[in-house]
Scaffold this motif. Structure first.
Motif, mmCIF file in Angstrom:
data_model
loop_
_atom_site.group_PDB
_atom_site.id
_atom_site.type_symbol
_atom_site.label_atom_id
_atom_site.label_comp_id
_atom_site.label_asym_id
_atom_site.label_seq_id
_atom_site.Cartn_x
_atom_site.Cartn_y
_atom_site.Cartn_z
ATOM 1 N N ALA A 70 0.835 -1.207 0.000
ATOM 2 C CA ALA A 70 0.000 0.000 0.000
ATOM 3 C C ALA A 70 0.867 1.253 0.000
ATOM 4 N N PHE A 71 1.983 1.218 0.732
ATOM 5 C CA PHE A 71 2.909 2.359 0.719
ATOM 6 C C PHE A 71 3.486 2.595 -0.672
ATOM 7 N N VAL A 72 3.821 1.513 -1.360
ATOM 8 C CA VAL A 72 4.392 1.639 -2.710
ATOM 9 C C VAL A 72 3.364 2.236 -3.661
ATOM 10 N N LEU A 73 2.128 1.788 -3.592
ATOM 11 C CA LEU A 73 1.093 2.361 -4.447
ATOM 12 C C LEU A 73 0.909 3.852 -4.177
ATOM 13 N N THR A 74 0.923 4.238 -2.919
ATOM 14 C CA THR A 74 0.795 5.645 -2.565
ATOM 15 C C THR A 74 2.011 6.434 -3.040
ATOM 16 N N ALA A 75 3.189 5.866 -2.895
ATOM 17 C CA ALA A 75 4.413 6.553 -3.327
ATOM 18 C C ALA A 75 4.451 6.719 -4.844
ATOM 19 N N ILE A 76 3.923 5.752 -5.578
ATOM 20 C CA ILE A 76 3.881 5.866 -7.041
ATOM 21 C C ILE A 76 2.993 7.033 -7.447
ATOM 22 N N VAL A 77 1.838 7.160 -6.823
ATOM 23 C CA VAL A 77 0.922 8.248 -7.156
ATOM 24 C C VAL A 77 1.531 9.602 -6.811
ATOM 25 N N ILE A 78 2.161 9.706 -5.657
ATOM 26 C CA ILE A 78 2.768 10.974 -5.243
ATOM 27 C C ILE A 78 3.932 11.332 -6.151
ATOM 28 N N ALA A 79 4.787 10.372 -6.464
ATOM 29 C CA ALA A 79 5.934 10.644 -7.341
ATOM 30 C C ALA A 79 5.474 11.040 -8.740
ATOM 31 N N PHE A 80 4.417 10.414 -9.243
ATOM 32 C CA PHE A 80 3.910 10.766 -10.567
ATOM 33 C C PHE A 80 3.361 12.194 -10.576
ATOM 34 N N SER A 81 2.617 12.559 -9.546
ATOM 35 C CA SER A 81 2.041 13.904 -9.521
ATOM 36 C C SER A 81 3.122 14.971 -9.381
ATOM 37 N N ILE A 82 4.136 14.727 -8.584
ATOM 38 C CA ILE A 82 5.224 15.702 -8.440
ATOM 39 C C ILE A 82 6.036 15.781 -9.736
ATOM 40 N N THR A 83 6.221 14.662 -10.413
ATOM 41 C CA THR A 83 6.945 14.673 -11.682
ATOM 42 C C THR A 83 6.191 15.489 -12.728
ATOM 43 N N VAL A 84 4.882 15.314 -12.802
ATOM 44 C CA VAL A 84 4.089 16.088 -13.751
ATOM 45 C C VAL A 84 4.156 17.572 -13.407
ATOM 46 N N PHE A 85 4.088 17.907 -12.122
ATOM 47 C CA PHE A 85 4.182 19.304 -11.701
ATOM 48 C C PHE A 85 5.535 19.905 -12.097
ATOM 49 N N MET A 86 6.618 19.169 -11.890
ATOM 50 C CA MET A 86 7.934 19.680 -12.254
ATOM 51 C C MET A 86 8.090 19.803 -13.765
ATOM 52 N N LEU A 87 7.495 18.894 -14.531
ATOM 53 C CA LEU A 87 7.540 19.005 -15.983
ATOM 54 C C LEU A 87 6.769 20.235 -16.472
ATOM 55 N N VAL A 88 5.654 20.529 -15.830
ATOM 56 C CA VAL A 88 4.902 21.740 -16.191
ATOM 57 C C VAL A 88 5.735 22.974 -15.889
#
Length: 131
Positions: A70-88
């Motif tokens: 469950a931690f890994v699933l949560t970390a994947i979602v958080i890392a993806f959202s921060i990556t998209v924010f940094m790309l923007v």
């Protein structure tokens, strides 16, 4: 052993990319460090036992721990959202050292110089008198 070597390689690659100045390389380094963190969290569940997390007839000592998953699933979602924010941020040109603002100032200065050259060429042209 393989998992720890993979985490070490991902972390070394991330540190190398963090040392570069380009924003895209820093973002890729962040992606690598996110994957390394996910592997560490996944390894915390026990790589030696990979049975079902919930099974009514299974021995509780043989079941995989569901909390790291469950931690890994949560970390994947958080890392993806921060990556998209940094790309923007990278696409819009909003960087911390202000190079985008310097480039805009240079463009404005170049335009004003070219406008001045055009106005000067108009002024230097001889006037024609109407006769």
């Amino acid at each position: 052993m393989t998992l720890s070597i993979t985490v070490a390689l991902l972390t070394a690659g991330a540190v190398y990319l963090f040392s570069k100045r380009e924003l895209l390389r820093v973002i890729l380094g962040f992606v690598l460090i996110g994957h390394a963190g996910n592997l560490i969290l996944f390894a915390a569940g026990g790589t030696d036992r990979r049975n079902e997390a919930f099974h009514p007839s299974a021995d509780p000592s043989a079941m995989a721990d569901p909390l790291p998953q469950a931690f890994v699933l949560t970390a994947i979602v958080i890392a993806f959202s921060i990556t998209v924010f940094m790309l923007v941020l990278a696409v819009t040109g909003d960087d911390s050292d202000g190079t985008a603002a310097k480039v805009e100032e240079l463009d404005v200065a170049a335009e004003s110089e070219s406008d001045g050259v055009r106005h000067a060429s108009r002024r230097s042209a001889p006037r024609q008198e109407n006769t």
